[in-house]
Each structure stands twice: as structure tokens, then as C-alpha cells.
Design a protein around this motif. Structure first.
Motif, PDB file in Angstrom:
ATOM      1  N   LEU A 118     -24.292  58.535  81.218  1.00 44.15           N
ATOM      2  CA  LEU A 118     -24.867  59.876  81.172  1.00 44.15           C
ATOM      3  C   LEU A 118     -25.190  60.406  82.560  1.00 44.15           C
ATOM      4  CD1 LEU A 118     -25.868  61.980  79.003  1.00 44.15           C
ATOM      5  CD2 LEU A 118     -28.131  60.980  79.310  1.00 44.15           C
ATOM      6  N   SER A 119     -25.582  59.500  83.456  1.00 43.63           N
ATOM      7  CA  SER A 119     -25.928  59.911  84.826  1.00 43.63           C
ATOM      8  C   SER A 119     -24.750  59.799  85.784  1.00 43.63           C
ATOM      9  CB  SER A 119     -27.106  59.063  85.334  1.00 43.63           C
ATOM     10  OG  SER A 119     -26.743  57.695  85.392  1.00 43.63           O
ATOM     11  N   ASN A 120     -23.535  59.602  85.232  1.00 39.89           N
ATOM     12  CA  ASN A 120     -22.294  59.520  86.024  1.00 39.89           C
ATOM     13  C   ASN A 120     -22.223  58.296  86.929  1.00 39.89           C
ATOM     14  OD1 ASN A 120     -21.224  61.922  84.940  1.00 39.89           O
ATOM     15  ND2 ASN A 120     -22.373  63.145  86.414  1.00 39.89           N
ATOM     16  N   ASP A 121     -22.993  57.269  86.597  1.00 40.33           N
ATOM     17  CA  ASP A 121     -22.904  56.000  87.314  1.00 40.33           C
ATOM     18  C   ASP A 121     -21.920  55.112  86.544  1.00 40.33           C
ATOM     19  OD1 ASP A 121     -23.216  53.685  88.745  1.00 40.33           O
ATOM     20  OD2 ASP A 121     -25.399  53.597  88.580  1.00 40.33           O
ATOM     21  N   PHE A 122     -20.628  55.428  86.669  1.00 46.67           N
ATOM     22  CA  PHE A 122     -19.614  54.782  85.843  1.00 46.67           C
ATOM     23  C   PHE A 122     -19.463  53.297  86.178  1.00 46.67           C
ATOM     24  CE2 PHE A 122     -17.581  59.233  85.904  1.00 46.67           C
ATOM     25  CZ  PHE A 122     -18.422  59.655  84.881  1.00 46.67           C
ATOM     26  N   ARG A 123     -19.680  52.948  87.410  1.00 43.44           N
ATOM     27  CA  ARG A 123     -19.558  51.548  87.808  1.00 43.44           C
ATOM     28  C   ARG A 123     -20.594  50.704  87.072  1.00 43.44           C
ATOM     29  NH1 ARG A 123     -21.645  48.372  92.024  1.00 43.44           N
ATOM     30  NH2 ARG A 123     -20.239  46.688  92.683  1.00 43.44           N
ATOM     31  N   ARG A 124     -21.839  51.138  87.114  1.00 47.61           N
ATOM     32  CA  ARG A 124     -22.879  50.371  86.418  1.00 47.61           C
ATOM     33  C   ARG A 124     -22.662  50.403  84.914  1.00 47.61           C
ATOM     34  NH1 ARG A 124     -28.164  51.182  84.402  1.00 47.61           N
ATOM     35  NH2 ARG A 124     -28.255  53.343  85.080  1.00 47.61           N
ATOM     36  N   ALA A 125     -22.144  51.495  84.393  1.00 48.14           N
ATOM     37  CA  ALA A 125     -21.924  51.616  82.955  1.00 48.14           C
ATOM     38  C   ALA A 125     -20.966  50.545  82.444  1.00 48.14           C
ATOM     39  CB  ALA A 125     -21.406  53.008  82.603  1.00 48.14           C
ATOM     40  N   VAL A 126     -19.832  50.354  83.148  1.00 53.24           N
ATOM     41  CA  VAL A 126     -18.858  49.367  82.656  1.00 53.24           C
ATOM     42  C   VAL A 126     -19.362  47.942  82.884  1.00 53.24           C
ATOM     43  CG1 VAL A 126     -16.906  50.930  82.954  1.00 53.24           C
ATOM     44  CG2 VAL A 126     -17.505  49.368  84.798  1.00 53.24           C
ATOM     45  N   ILE A 127     -20.121  47.721  83.959  1.00 55.17           N
ATOM     46  CA  ILE A 127     -20.680  46.384  84.189  1.00 55.17           C
ATOM     47  C   ILE A 127     -21.684  46.037  83.098  1.00 55.17           C
ATOM     48  CG2 ILE A 127     -22.136  45.015  85.735  1.00 55.17           C
ATOM     49  CD1 ILE A 127     -20.789  46.487  88.091  1.00 55.17           C
ATOM     50  N   ASP A 128     -22.576  46.968  82.779  1.00 52.40           N
ATOM     51  CA  ASP A 128     -23.578  46.709  81.739  1.00 52.40           C
ATOM     52  C   ASP A 128     -22.931  46.594  80.357  1.00 52.40           C
ATOM     53  OD1 ASP A 128     -25.508  46.723  83.655  1.00 52.40           O
ATOM     54  OD2 ASP A 128     -26.385  48.656  83.109  1.00 52.40           O
ATOM     55  N   ALA A 129     -21.922  47.411  80.090  1.00 54.44           N
ATOM     56  CA  ALA A 129     -21.253  47.352  78.793  1.00 54.44           C
ATOM     57  C   ALA A 129     -20.545  46.016  78.605  1.00 54.44           C
ATOM     58  CB  ALA A 129     -20.265  48.507  78.659  1.00 54.44           C
ATOM     59  N   THR A 130     -19.879  45.543  79.649  1.00 56.22           N
ATOM     60  CA  THR A 130     -19.190  44.257  79.554  1.00 56.22           C
ATOM     61  C   THR A 130     -20.192  43.124  79.387  1.00 56.22           C
ATOM     62  OG1 THR A 130     -17.457  45.142  80.987  1.00 56.22           O
ATOM     63  CG2 THR A 130     -17.472  42.771  80.644  1.00 56.22           C
ATOM     64  N   THR A 131     -21.312  43.218  80.086  1.00 60.02           N
ATOM     65  CA  THR A 131     -22.371  42.220  79.906  1.00 60.02           C
ATOM     66  C   THR A 131     -22.870  42.218  78.470  1.00 60.02           C
ATOM     67  OG1 THR A 131     -23.066  42.470  82.218  1.00 60.02           O
ATOM     68  CG2 THR A 131     -24.656  41.491  80.693  1.00 60.02           C
TER      69      THR A 131
END
Length: 229
Positions: A118-131
Motif C-alpha cells: 500500500l505504501s509502494n514499498d514493493f521490496r519489503r512487500a515481497v520479502i514479507d509475503a515470502t516469509t
């Protein structure tokens, strides 16, 4: 349900703003409220949002007929969107918060991934989703093997030897799980995207992020469904 309010019962004292009850409530309110937010967000599908400190104090005490005193803590608000909470869910969320019972880790990581997207931090989004997906796979293996009577040591060894999300996925399949995402998309559209983001600093595109988060969401919800009440 479109809105709800809550009140706290404190022991009456002459200077309530200086009382132990008030100070304890002020100190512990936001940890309690954060757990409530997590359950509300997980059940409603509304992204978990963070707010600045421009809101009014969380707690007010009347010190005379004309004056209020506020706690130094600032209030953050639950926003519930597409799927408003049922009354039973709100009650259960309040119970969870009062017992310091947080949303399971895999679901918290998905909340974090949605907030990052939502905040356009796509890098953290995919890292957290994979975790989140990896935690869900590991948790399923753990529960399944415990039900089969295997020891804690043996279970830990098998999870460690799986060596990451792909190994855990294959182990789950061998043990009879159905993560609902084929291996090729898991590898190419989730694990590989996460590895590039984590190890090379590559920022995924919005499309890649949505796809990765979608795969992770399916794995988490299929292997570790969150009770709806």
C-alpha cells in the motif's frame, strides 16, 4: 457494523490522572490496541495502516467541570473497508487483545506485506509475503509431524534440512498437503522475486509484487486458515 466504541472501568480516586490504574492503562493501551487492530485487519481484509501522532490523546480524564487531562499516548484508528467486522468478531478481537493473543505470525507477515504494498514499498512487500508463506509451510509440517508422534528434535531436523521455501513446499507435498499454488509459479513468481529483492536490492514492479503477494496469500490461507471468530 459501521462503528463501535469502548470504555474502560477504573477505580475511582480523587486524582485519577495520577493513579496506578490510569498510568498502567496509558502505558499498556497501545500494545492492547495494536493486537485489536491486527485481528480486525486480518478478518476484514483492510490493510493494516500506520498513523502519525497528529490525533488527540488516546485517553482523557475529567479533572474538573471545565477541564480534561489527556494521556501522552496518541490515538490510532481502525479502518474497516470491504468486509466490515461482525459483532462476534469484534468481541473476539477484544478478547484476543485482552489476553495478549496476537494474530499468528504468518498472518501478521501478510498484514505487513499488504501494508508495504500500500505504501509502494514493493521490496519489503515481497520479502514479507515470502516469509509468510515459508512460515505457513513450516508450521503445517510441524503440526502434521507432531500429530504423527514425531519428536521435536526430529521435526526441527526435517524443517532445517528442507533448506528454505522450495524445500518446505516439496516436503509439504510429500506429506499430503495442498498449498494450492503449483511449484513453478511458487519458484518463479514468489521465491525468485524475493531472492532478487533480498540479495540484489532489486525493487519488484507493482505487477510482480501483486502476483507474489497473491501466491503467498493463497498458501497461508490454504495451509493455516485463520478462524473467523
Amino acid at each position: 457494523m459501521s462503528a463501535a466504541s469502548a470504555s474502560f472501568l477504573l477505580h475511582p480516586e480523587e486524582k485519577l490522572q495520577d493513579s496506578e490504574d490510569f498510568n498502567t492503562l496509558t502505558a499498556e493501551f497501545f500494545e492492547w490496541f495494536r493486537i485489536l487492530q491486527e485481528w480486525a485487519s486480518a478478518w476484514s481484509g483492510e490493510p493494516l495502516r500506520y498513523f502519525d501522532d497528529s490525533h488527540s490523546s488516546a485517553i482523557h480524564i475529567a479533572v474538573s467541570d471545565r477541564y480534561l487531562i489527556g494521556s501522552p499516548a496518541r490515538l490510532r484508528t481502525i479502518h474497516v473497508g470491504a468486509r466490515p467486522l461482525e459483532v462476534s468478531q469484534l468481541r473476539r478481537a477484544l478478547d484476543h487483545a485482552s489476553q495478549s493473543d496476537r494474530v499468528p505470525l504468518e498472518h501478521r507477515m501478510m498484514l505487513s506485506a499488504r501494508a508495504a504494498q500500500l505504501s509502494n514499498d514493493f521490496r519489503r512487500a515481497v520479502i514479507d509475503a515470502t516469509t509468510a508463506a515459508e512460515v505457513a509451510l513450516g508450521a503445517w509440517v510441524n503440526d502434521h509431524l507432531r500429530q504423527r508422534g514425531q519428536s521435536r528434535r526430529e521435526i526441527d531436523r526435517k524443517i532445517k534440512n528442507a533448506r528454505g521455501i522450495i524445500g518446505l513446499y516439496r516436503l509439504c507435498i510429500r506429506l499430503g498437503a495442498n498449498p494450492m499454488v503449483p511449484e513453478a509459479p511458487l519458484m518463479n513468481e514468489l521465491a525468485s522475486v524475493r531472492n532478487r529483492a533480498a540479495h540484489t536490492g532489486c525493487t519488484p514492479t507493482l505487477a510482480d509484487t501483486k502476483l507474489a503477494c497473491g501466491h503467498a496469500e493463497i498458501i497461508v490461507s490454504s495451509l493455516r486458515p485463520l478462524p473467523m471468530t
